[in-house]
Design an enzyme around this catalytic site. Structure first.
Site, PDB file in Angstrom:
ATOM      1  N   SER A 245       0.853  -1.191   0.000  1.00 50.23           N
ATOM      2  CA  SER A 245       0.000   0.000   0.000  1.00 50.23           C
ATOM      3  C   SER A 245       0.888   1.240   0.000  1.00 50.23           C
ATOM      4  CB  SER A 245      -0.934  -0.005   1.206  1.00 50.23           C
ATOM      5  OG  SER A 245      -0.186  -0.010   2.387  1.00 50.23           O
ATOM      6  N   GLY A 246       0.383   2.312  -0.599  1.00 47.38           N
ATOM      7  CA  GLY A 246       1.144   3.551  -0.658  1.00 47.38           C
ATOM      8  C   GLY A 246       1.808   3.780  -2.008  1.00 47.38           C
ATOM      9  N   CYS A 247       1.581   2.865  -2.947  1.00 46.92           N
ATOM     10  CA  CYS A 247       2.142   3.006  -4.290  1.00 46.92           C
ATOM     11  C   CYS A 247       1.020   3.320  -5.272  1.00 46.92           C
ATOM     12  CB  CYS A 247       2.822   1.705  -4.737  1.00 46.92           C
ATOM     13  SG  CYS A 247       4.196   1.209  -3.697  1.00 46.92           S
ATOM     14  N   GLU A 248       1.282   4.246  -6.194  1.00 45.84           N
ATOM     15  CA  GLU A 248       0.293   4.532  -7.229  1.00 45.84           C
ATOM     16  C   GLU A 248       0.160   3.350  -8.178  1.00 45.84           C
ATOM     17  OE1 GLU A 248       0.588   8.125  -9.509  1.00 45.84           O
ATOM     18  OE2 GLU A 248       0.561   9.349  -7.702  1.00 45.84           O
ATOM     19  N   SER A 249       1.292   2.801  -8.587  1.00 38.45           N
ATOM     20  CA  SER A 249       1.298   1.599  -9.425  1.00 38.45           C
ATOM     21  C   SER A 249       1.110   0.398  -8.505  1.00 38.45           C
ATOM     22  CB  SER A 249       2.636   1.453 -10.145  1.00 38.45           C
ATOM     23  OG  SER A 249       2.921   2.591 -10.907  1.00 38.45           O
TER      24      SER A 249
END
Length: 135
Positions: free
Chosen positions: A49-53
């Site tokens: 979690s915390g990634c755009e991709s």
């Protein structure tokens, strides 16, 4: 802390690049070298979690040293993951906790080209690695 052999290779390769275009091509090439995760490993439990991709991360400890594998649905992010893995694989949990991620990407000449969202995503990946190493 000395660099793992693959991290030294990354540092030499990126140091030879004259400009961002060369670094970007090299990043894509590094990303293409990442071993694929199988469908079972690309599951919600391994999603960072915390990634755009989308980024999936799996870890295992061998003889007190951590080995990570990662995958992304974005080619450039895969390259960034590949050079991150080159830096972290083989570290102990303590070494992993002390890793200076911005310094590593700065050494590679990539830091100024990372958008805030990419930097945040890479930080989220490292934090997940550190959590896994703490157990």
């Amino acid at each position: 802390m000395s660099l793992p052999p693959l991290a030294s290779e990354a540092l030499q390769s990126f140091a030879a690049c004259q400009n961002w275009e060369q670094r970007a091509r090299l990043l894509l090439a590094w990303g293409a070298r990442l071993p694929a995760l199988d469908g079972q490993q690309q599951c919600a439990a391994n999603l960072v979690s915390g990634c755009e991709s989308k980024v999936w991360l799996v870890a295992e400890q061998r003889e007190g040293r951590w080995q990570f594998r990662a995958s992304s649905d974005a080619r450039l992010v895969s390259g960034l993951l590949a050079v991150l893995l080159a830096r972290v694989n083989g570290l102990t949990g303590d070494e992993l906790q002390q890793l200076d991620l911005p310094a590593w990407f700065s050494q590679l000449g990539l830091a100024r080209h990372l958008s805030p969202s990419r930097s945040n995503g890479l930080t989220a990946v490292l934090q997940r690695m550190q959590q896994l190493a703490l157990g």
